[in-house]
Motif scaffolding. Structure first.
Motif: not given
Length: 382
Positions: A63, A65, A278, A319, A358-359, A361
């Motif tokens: 991931r 990020r 997750q 995700s 995958r990520s 935020r």
């Protein structure tokens, strides 16, 4: 020390791969993802930044990020490069490793920290990209580090927790998580518990609170159980980061449960079956979980009462869910970003990026997205 076996199979074909390992030829039916539900008057997101880096292997859980600090966005390329962007302008780009970078970015305290598959940890200057120091760990770095309380906290894939001094990179302490015979390939990133302490989640379904300055353990608590018959069926890894929400810590586990732990009493408040690799999302009184089968569930944080369940995205390899403004957002295997009403679970809109998400935020009310195909992007509400 017992050898730890990391299961690298994609979850959708895990059963087939394990059958092969056992010498059997049992054919597992193909599981097809649900088609996208039809929407009327669908909401969309607005892209504000994008860049492309090398893709990662489909069976690898990396991931990659993005992170941001002081208005600057930091991104890594798995081929060994780190970049800094101000708006759409690239400020610098540095080659830091000949081996593939394998962790997400952590940016704070003037540093940018990344790691590679050989266990090398690199700390760069945020303004120039100059390498400040490097450290050698004993296992691959598959999760971002945490910069907290004057330390860079990292967890290598062999289960060793490391603390390095921010300014010099000097190793201050290590802490060994219990060895397990089998686990999924992957590791939850360390998270801050309070101003001094950190939380570490492990492959044995425990969470540990450690003093960031000294490494002294403050809490050790099992938060998930599995009743499988074989070693594989008993896998109960916590690969998603725990979420600290006031007096509670919320965790999810593979083939385990979503669990709420009260920090004051160190007792489990409630636990409900929900298999997930997750990070859960916690907003207000709601706990939101994206399961490995594609179901999304919402629970009331103090009681565990189910609030709603959405099964429209079954088998779409979701995700982690995040809250962007008033929308719950989750990504899928086709790069679709689904907008969901957190009160009802109804899908209200979607946008599209490239590759399996995958990520996710949220930083400063903007959505940071990374995909297996190497599409890194930032979005905001209209």
């Amino acid at each position: 020390m017992n050898r730890k076996y990391k299961i690298t199979c994609a979850l959708t074909v895990l059963t087939l791969a394990l059958a092969g390992c056992a010498g059997k030829t049992t054919k597992v039916p193909e599981v097809k993802p649900n088609p996208l539900p039809k929407l009327t008057q669908a909401k969309t997101l607005v892209p504000v930044f994008s860049t492309s880096v090398a893709s990662t292997d489909a069976a690898d859980p990396l991931r990659l990020r993005l992170d941001a600090d002081n208005g600057v966005v930091f991104a890594i390329d798995p081929k060994g490069e780190v970049s800094a962007f101000k708006g759409k302008q690239r400020l610098w780009q540095k080659k830091v490793s000949k081996d593939n970078l394998s962790s997400g970015v952590e940016a704070a305290e003037g540093l940018v920290v990344v790691g590679n598959q050989k266990g090398q940890l690199f700390a760069l200057d945020q303004q120039t990209g100059e390498q400040k120091w490097t450290a050698q760990l004993t296992g691959a770095l598959l999760a971002p580090s945490l910069i907290h309380a004057g330390r860079v906290i990292s967890v290598s894939n062999d289960g060793t927790v490391y603390a390095h001094e921010i300014a010099t990179g000097a190793q201050v302490w290590t802490y060994d998580l219990p060895n397990v015979q089998f686990s999924l390939r992957g590791m939850a990133a360390p998270v801050a518990l309070d101003a001094r302490n950190i939380l570490i989640a492990s492959s044995n379904a425990y969470i540990y609170a450690l003093d960031a300055l000294s490494g002294v353990p403050k809490l050790q608590r099992r938060v998930a159980v599995s009743d499988g018959r074989s070693d594989i069926q008993r896998l109960v890894d916590i690969d998603g980061e725990p979420v600290v929400a006031g007096q509670f810590v919320v965790t999810t586990s593979y083939q385990g449960q979503v669990t709420v732990l009260d920090l004051a009493s160190q007792q489990v408040v409630w636990s409900e079956d929900a298999s997930s690799i997750q990070r859960p999302e916690v907003v207000g009184n709601g706990v939101f979980v994206a399961q490995t089968d594609g179901r999304i569930k919402a629970f009331e944080i103090t009681s565990g009462q189910p609030l709603w369940e959405n099964d429209q995205l079954l088998n779409r390899k979701l995700s982690n869910p995040v809250m962007l403004g008033t929308d719950l957002v989750v990504g899928d295997l086709d790069g679709v970003l689904h907008l969901i009403d957190p009160r009802t679970g109804q899908i209200t809109g979607r946008s599209k990026t490239s590759g399996e998400v995958r990520s996710l935020r949220v930083i400063d009310n903007q959505l940071y997205v990374s995909t297996r195909k190497g599409a890194l992007s930032i979005w905001q509400n209209r």
